[in-house]
Write a protein that holds these residues in place. Structure first.
Motif, PDB file in Angstrom:
ATOM      1  N   THR A  28       0.854  -1.184   0.000  1.00 22.50           N
ATOM      2  CA  THR A  28       0.000   0.000   0.000  1.00 22.50           C
ATOM      3  C   THR A  28       0.886   1.229   0.000  1.00 22.50           C
TER       4      THR A  28
ATOM      5  N   VAL B 182      -0.324   7.749  -2.854  1.00 23.90           N
ATOM      6  CA  VAL B 182      -0.201   8.294  -4.210  1.00 23.90           C
ATOM      7  C   VAL B 182      -0.583   9.767  -4.202  1.00 23.90           C
TER       8      VAL B 182
ATOM      9  N   ASP C  15      -4.547   6.448  -0.906  1.00 23.38           N
ATOM     10  CA  ASP C  15      -3.777   5.230  -0.671  1.00 23.38           C
ATOM     11  C   ASP C  15      -4.161   4.225  -1.742  1.00 23.38           C
ATOM     12  N   TYR C  16      -3.172   3.450  -2.201  1.00 22.97           N
ATOM     13  CA  TYR C  16      -3.431   2.487  -3.263  1.00 22.97           C
ATOM     14  C   TYR C  16      -2.747   1.173  -2.906  1.00 22.97           C
ATOM     15  N   THR C  17      -3.522   0.104  -2.864  1.00 23.00           N
ATOM     16  CA  THR C  17      -2.991  -1.228  -2.563  1.00 23.00           C
ATOM     17  C   THR C  17      -2.963  -2.036  -3.849  1.00 23.00           C
ATOM     18  N   PHE C  18      -1.833  -2.681  -4.109  1.00 23.19           N
ATOM     19  CA  PHE C  18      -1.663  -3.464  -5.325  1.00 23.19           C
ATOM     20  C   PHE C  18      -0.903  -4.741  -4.997  1.00 23.19           C
TER      21      PHE C  18
ATOM     22  N   LEU D 130      -2.347   0.194 -11.593  1.00 25.56           N
ATOM     23  CA  LEU D 130      -3.029   1.476 -11.769  1.00 25.56           C
ATOM     24  C   LEU D 130      -3.504   1.646 -13.210  1.00 25.56           C
TER      25      LEU D 130
ATOM     26  N   GLU E 182      -6.690  -0.200 -14.053  1.00 28.11           N
ATOM     27  CA  GLU E 182      -7.893   0.500 -13.602  1.00 28.11           C
ATOM     28  C   GLU E 182      -8.139   1.800 -14.370  1.00 28.11           C
TER      29      GLU E 182
END
Length: 132
Positions: free
Chosen positions: A16, A19, A35-38, A50, A53
């Protein structure tokens, strides 16, 4: 970085990151910070997730060829001062675009292979530019 187990019993690493988006990127995403979880732990895996999406971002940010990564200028490129680092072709950003990890341009780290940890800051910067 966290590890999860999927239905098949395979372990997957998730990360996470914080961004931040500016200019054109912010306009496309509709927000400037999140926040971005990948799944994974590299900048490449972050960008792939990203872009899956938000497919319009890849064309906006990534240059597929050297010509797309460069802009004409007045500096003689054969005589640049200092030490200049550049990502390989296909892993460069378009002119005026920057991908920054914890305040450092990705080309001064390990490019798209830069390892990310939970809480790292990833900035996607593409400023609005206006001319005469």
């Amino acid at each position: 970085m966290s590890t999860t187990t999927d239905a098949a019993g395979e372990q997957a690493v998730t990360t996470t990151v914080d961004v931040k988006a500016t200019g054109h990127v912010r306009r496309e995403l509709g927000e400037h910070r999140f926040d971005y979880t990948f799944e994974g732990d590299t900048l490449r895996e972050f960008l792939d997730a990203l872009f899956a999406e938000h497919p319009e971002l890849k064309e906006m940010l990534v240059a597929e060829t050297e010509a797309e990564a460069s802009t004409e200028g007045w500096v003689d490129i054969d005589d640049l001062p200092g030490d200049w680092a550049k990502n390989p072709e296909g892993e460069q950003t378009r002119p005026y675009v920057r991908v920054v990890v914890n305040g450092t341009f990705n080309e001064h780290l390990d490019g798209f292979d830069t390892e990310l940890e939970d809480g790292d800051r990833v900035a996607l910067m593409f400023p609005f530019m206006f001319c005469c």
